[in-house]
Design an enzyme around this catalytic site. Structure first.
Site, PDB file in Angstrom:
ATOM      1  N   HIS A 204       7.817   0.218  -5.309  1.00 15.38           N
ATOM      2  CA  HIS A 204       8.595  -0.616  -4.397  1.00 15.38           C
ATOM      3  C   HIS A 204       8.015  -2.014  -4.243  1.00 15.38           C
ATOM      4  CE1 HIS A 204       5.523   0.822  -1.532  1.00 15.38           C
ATOM      5  NE2 HIS A 204       5.782  -0.275  -0.857  1.00 15.38           N
ATOM      6  N   LYS A 208       9.941  -6.635  -3.952  1.00  8.13           N
ATOM      7  CA  LYS A 208       9.768  -7.663  -2.924  1.00  8.13           C
ATOM      8  C   LYS A 208      10.107  -9.040  -3.482  1.00  8.13           C
ATOM      9  CE  LYS A 208       6.310  -5.002  -0.409  1.00  8.13           C
ATOM     10  NZ  LYS A 208       7.141  -4.823   0.797  1.00  8.13           N
ATOM     11  N   ASP A 261      -4.034   5.442  -5.222  1.00  5.93           N
ATOM     12  CA  ASP A 261      -2.867   5.129  -4.415  1.00  5.93           C
ATOM     13  C   ASP A 261      -2.401   3.686  -4.588  1.00  5.93           C
ATOM     14  OD1 ASP A 261      -0.858   5.640  -2.460  1.00  5.93           O
ATOM     15  OD2 ASP A 261      -2.117   4.741  -0.918  1.00  5.93           O
ATOM     16  N   HIS A 266       0.354  -0.444  -7.536  1.00  4.91           N
ATOM     17  CA  HIS A 266       0.777  -1.724  -6.977  1.00  4.91           C
ATOM     18  C   HIS A 266      -0.050  -2.902  -7.475  1.00  4.91           C
ATOM     19  CE1 HIS A 266       3.166   0.737  -4.470  1.00  4.91           C
ATOM     20  NE2 HIS A 266       2.295   0.949  -3.500  1.00  4.91           N
TER      21      HIS A 266
END
Length: 513
Positions: A204, A208, A261, A266
């Site tokens: 996700h 952005k 994580d 990311h």
């Protein structure tokens, strides 16, 4: 203007986000529909798309989970997580109309009979709604369930389009594996059922606005790209800091940690976007080809370099925003002697022509002083300072990803007075001020792209495995060695002192949180 009027105005002012042409009609099957991700992120994102006319008026959403619920129960539960303001656009739908499109399907994820009944349900919906056979499967389940769902979709004949004109796609949430071997095994399972072109591995962060604007900033303007290389850039910092703790995710986090994580997904995604070369065309294949080249160019971590280039930490009790908070080991569900890291900082070297010799500093952590995600490009100082009484700082370009999306450029300017004193000043661009209203939610952006068949912002199988190949040596080194004395930073701080040593040894400093 009353508070209520302001709320309504805020919800309706971003007309630029309406879709002039809605997407093709389709049915969305959401596995894990009773979970937190579905309720807190996915259903609001789909509602946003419907409200802004991006979903076809005839779309259908089927929530699939093990919990026994009626359609009305599912709709009622979903409504609790949707915005309180119900303001459809010129041709969009409001909340009441959106909820009419939701249905619920109860079944076990590995039950062949449940998938047989799902086939019947989808066939009926296709006829009733004239959906053209288009289907999107969204895996919002725990990761260990992915292989079972994929296998059953294949056995039920749901993995391939019904006709030459229809499409079938699957969105898979991270984490995509726990290491390179498990990621490769999952890729093998997925690609034994679906074609790569059907698979959308979602992160996700890539939805952005500022992350997407990074490409526009570099390749759509003539100002920055000529400076975006080792000749002018001194170093790059990428920060993904959280002020929250593990909250209700202790069971997940205990088996994952910050490296898996955040860094593997990311933060390395952001790194590849910062460092990539210009794609030949702006399409999924070209962009993703350039991104994986960056991952393949990062100098591999060796046993002898890991301890000099990687720092891990775990937060202890402290104060965040004036409130006392417990340490990680005191969080519910966490082992009292847990070695799980809640903070990671590392230094990367990208061994290619553009970035040779330019260090990339990456950090992420929980319970830090402030929540912020940003990319900081620090430029080299002028080769000769002619202003002897001045002390100019080096210039920086800051891409603020969250919470306030925007871009800042700092440079030196003369301060008023008779002396030649140079002071840093900043030019700020903020999305909210420039375009009005809030930008579209990242999940809404990515789901919309998937329905349109645009995979540019999604991960490819080889990219996932390349990212795991980078972090696997670190995980192995940590597995075979004792953790440092944890906790080693208090909640509400900027992380462990060793992370400062990582940059200061090169004559640099982290940007203050």
């Amino acid at each position: 203007m009353t508070a209520r009027e302001a709320e309504v105005a805020e919800a309706t002012q971003a007309d630029a986000y309406y879709c002039e042409i809605p997407n093709e009609p389709c049915v969305i099957v959401m596995f894990g529909a009773s979970g937190d991700l579905a309720r807190r992120k996915l259903l609001p994102a789909l509602h946003d798309l419907a409200r802004h006319s991006c979903l076809a008026p005839r779309f259908r959403l089927v929530g699939f989970a093990r919990t026994e619920l009626s359609d009305d129960d599912f709709r009622r539960n979903a409504s609790e997580f949707l915005p309180k303001v119900d303001s459809p656009g010129p041709s969009g739908v409001g909340q009441h109309e959106f909820l009419k499109h939701l249905q619920y399907f109860s079944g076990n994820y590995d039950d062949a009979e449940a998938y047989r009944r799902l086939v019947e349900r989808l066939e009926n919906l296709d006829r009733e709604g004239q959906l053209g056979g288009n289907r999107l499967f969204y895996l919002a389940t725990p990761p260990e369930v992915y292989p079972r769902v994929i296998e059953q979709l294949g056995k039920a004949g749901l993995a391939h389009p019904k006709t030459e004109k229809s499409w079938t796609r699957v969105i898979i949430e991270k984490p995509f594996g726990r290491d390179q071997a498990s990621a490769r095994a999952l890729n093998d399972k997925v690609l034994s059922v679906f074609e790569e072109s059907q698979v959308y591995r979602i992160d996700h962060y890539l939805g952005k606005e500022t992350v997407q604007n990074m490409l526009v900033l570099r390749f759509g303007n003539g100002i920055f790209e000529p400076l975006w290389n080792r000749n002018y850039v001194d170093h790059v910092q990428i920060t993904a800091a959280e002020s929250l703790g593990v909250e209700r995710r202790a069971a997940f986090y205990e088996s994952t940690g910050a490296l898996r994580d955040m860094i593997q997904s990311h933060v390395l995604q952001l790194t590849s976007l910062v460092a990539m070369e210009a794609p030949a065309t702006f399409d999924a294949t070209s962009v993703r080809n350039e991104k994986i080249k960056v991952l393949q160019s990062i100098r591999p971590f060796r046993q002898e370099t890991i301890w000099k280039s990687v720092v891990r930490g775990q937060y202890g009790p402290g104060t965040v925003n004036g409130k006392a908070v417990p340490g990680y080991r005191q969080e519910p569900g966490v082992k009292p002697d847990s070695p799980t890291e809640t903070f990671v900082a590392l230094k990367l070297q990208v061994d290619n022509w553009r970035w040779s010799g330019v260090p990339f500093y990456l950090r992420t952590g929980k319970r830090l002083k402030r929540a912020t995600t940003e990319v900081a490009i620090r430029f080299k100082q002028a080769p000769h300072m002619v202003f002897r009484s001045g002390n100019a700082e080096s210039n920086s370009l800051i891409l603020n990803i969250q919470p306030d999306e925007g871009i800042s450029l700092s440079f030196g300017a003369k301060s008023p007075g008779s002396q030649m004193q140079i002071r840093p000043v900043t030019m700020d661009f903020q999305y909210r001020q420039a375009f009005g209203g809030g930008s579209r939610d990242a999940y809404a952006t990515l789901i919309n792209d998937c329905i349109r068949g645009d995979a540019t912002l999604f991960d490819r199988a080889d990219s996932v495995e390349a990212a795991w190949a980078l972090v696997d040596p670190i995980l192995e080194a940590w597995r075979t060695a004792s953790a440092p004395p944890f906790p080693n930073y208090p909640a509400g701080s900027e992380g462990p002192r060793a992370a400062d040593d990582l940059t200061e040894s090169d004559g640099h400093q982290w940007r203050a949180l």
